[in-house]
Design an enzyme around this catalytic site. Structure first.
Site, PDB file in Angstrom:
ATOM      1  N   ASN A  45     -16.535  11.215  34.593  1.00 56.79           N
ATOM      2  CA  ASN A  45     -17.564  10.906  35.595  1.00 56.79           C
ATOM      3  C   ASN A  45     -17.058   9.901  36.628  1.00 56.79           C
ATOM      4  OD1 ASN A  45     -17.443   8.556  34.131  1.00 56.79           O
ATOM      5  ND2 ASN A  45     -19.591   8.545  33.477  1.00 56.79           N
ATOM      6  N   GLU A  49     -19.460   2.308  34.968  1.00 53.58           N
ATOM      7  CA  GLU A  49     -20.060   3.641  35.028  1.00 53.58           C
ATOM      8  C   GLU A  49     -20.690   3.904  36.398  1.00 53.58           C
ATOM      9  OE1 GLU A  49     -19.431   5.662  32.784  1.00 53.58           O
ATOM     10  OE2 GLU A  49     -19.981   5.059  30.756  1.00 53.58           O
ATOM     11  N   HIS A  87     -15.564   6.982  35.960  1.00 52.47           N
ATOM     12  CA  HIS A  87     -15.590   5.562  35.607  1.00 52.47           C
ATOM     13  C   HIS A  87     -14.173   5.010  35.503  1.00 52.47           C
ATOM     14  CE1 HIS A  87     -15.840   6.456  30.983  1.00 52.47           C
ATOM     15  NE2 HIS A  87     -14.600   6.108  31.264  1.00 52.47           N
ATOM     16  N   ASP A  92     -11.254  -3.214  28.482  1.00 56.68           N
ATOM     17  CA  ASP A  92     -12.604  -3.114  27.919  1.00 56.68           C
ATOM     18  C   ASP A  92     -12.622  -3.065  26.399  1.00 56.68           C
ATOM     19  OD1 ASP A  92     -11.471  -0.574  27.727  1.00 56.68           O
ATOM     20  OD2 ASP A  92     -12.730   0.299  29.273  1.00 56.68           O
TER      21      ASP A  92
END
Ligand code: GLP
Length: 237
Positions: free
Chosen positions: A133, A140, A135, A67
């Site tokens: 979280n 996400e 991801h 990313d």
């Protein structure tokens, strides 16, 4: 999923490093998927030390990163391209022309990145960290996940977690380009690094039997060859 629980961060990176080393000795022209964040730093140190000792050879390796922030210039010190050059590529004997990081300009073609990966025969061994979280890459949590490489809006919790890498008053970009879930899941083998007590909730989500878009890392349960290296703190909470 295979779990390897290590005493601490250093052992975790050493053991994960040994898996990469064994892989490259079998396939010196392998295609690696790489990650940024703090989790892989010890592993990248291991690669640098092994290269200096002549024990690892990256001269025929190709890498694809997960990313990049959007918008982000390649030479910006917070870009993932800069991170990779600084923390890994400049320290190993890799051909810079064989290192690919998605480009953080809005004009980029995301499907081109997936095509490039396919053209090189696909990713053999993909390295992942996980967000607090759940991801992976910048996929996400939400109602819906995206299959291919795409541009996404970052979750508020990701923005605050990643603010630590930026200077005071510097704005964390709120968008990113990321490999999609199918891009990641099409890797032949996946290696995950999870360290620290604050990642314990993600470990719990990986240990139970659920698969949910609200914790993208749980999709790794659907992949036949995943090894998770985690430290005791992350595992035990
Ligand atoms: C970042 C990256 C991920 C990384 C994750 C965990 O936002 N996009 O690829 O794996 O968050 O980061 P860290 O290892 O610093 O906890």
């Amino acid at each position: 999923m295979k779990w390897i629980v290590c005493q601490g961060y250093e052992t975790m990176c050493q053991k994960a490093g040994e898996q990469f080393k064994a892989f490259l000795s079998q396939k010196p022209d392998g295609v690696l998927g790489l990650a940024t964040g703090s989790s892989p730093l010890g592993l990248y140190d291991y690669f640098a030390r092994q290269t200096a000792a002549g024990a690892m050879d990256f001269s025929r390796v190709t890498t694809f990163n997960l990313d990049e922030y959007v918008p982000m210039a390649e030479d910006h010190p917070q870009s993932y391209r800069y991170f990779m050059d600084h923390n890994l590529f400049s320290r190993i004997n890799i051909d810079p022309g064989n290192t690919f990081v998605p480009k953080g300009e809005e004009t980029l073609s995301c499907s081109e990145y997936d095509q490039m990966i396919r053209k090189r025969g696909g990713i053999d061994l993909q390295l992942l960290g996980v967000g607090h979280n759940g991801h992976i890459g910048f996929n996400e949590p939400g109602e819906r996940l995206i299959a291919g490489t795409h541009i996404t809006k970052l979750a508020p919790s990701t923005l605050s977690a990643n603010a630590r890498f930026f200077g005071e008053g510097e704005r964390v970009p709120d968008k990113a380009v990321t490999m999609g879930m199918a891009t990641i899941m099409s890797a032949k083998e996946i290696l995950v690094l999870i360290g620290g007590r604050d990642k314990h909730p993600v470990v719990n989500a990986l240990l139970d039997d659920g698969v949910t878009t609200h914790c993208p890392a749980t999709f790794l349960k659907l992949h036949p060859r995943v090894t998770i290296y985690c430290d005791k703190e992350a595992y035990e909470g």
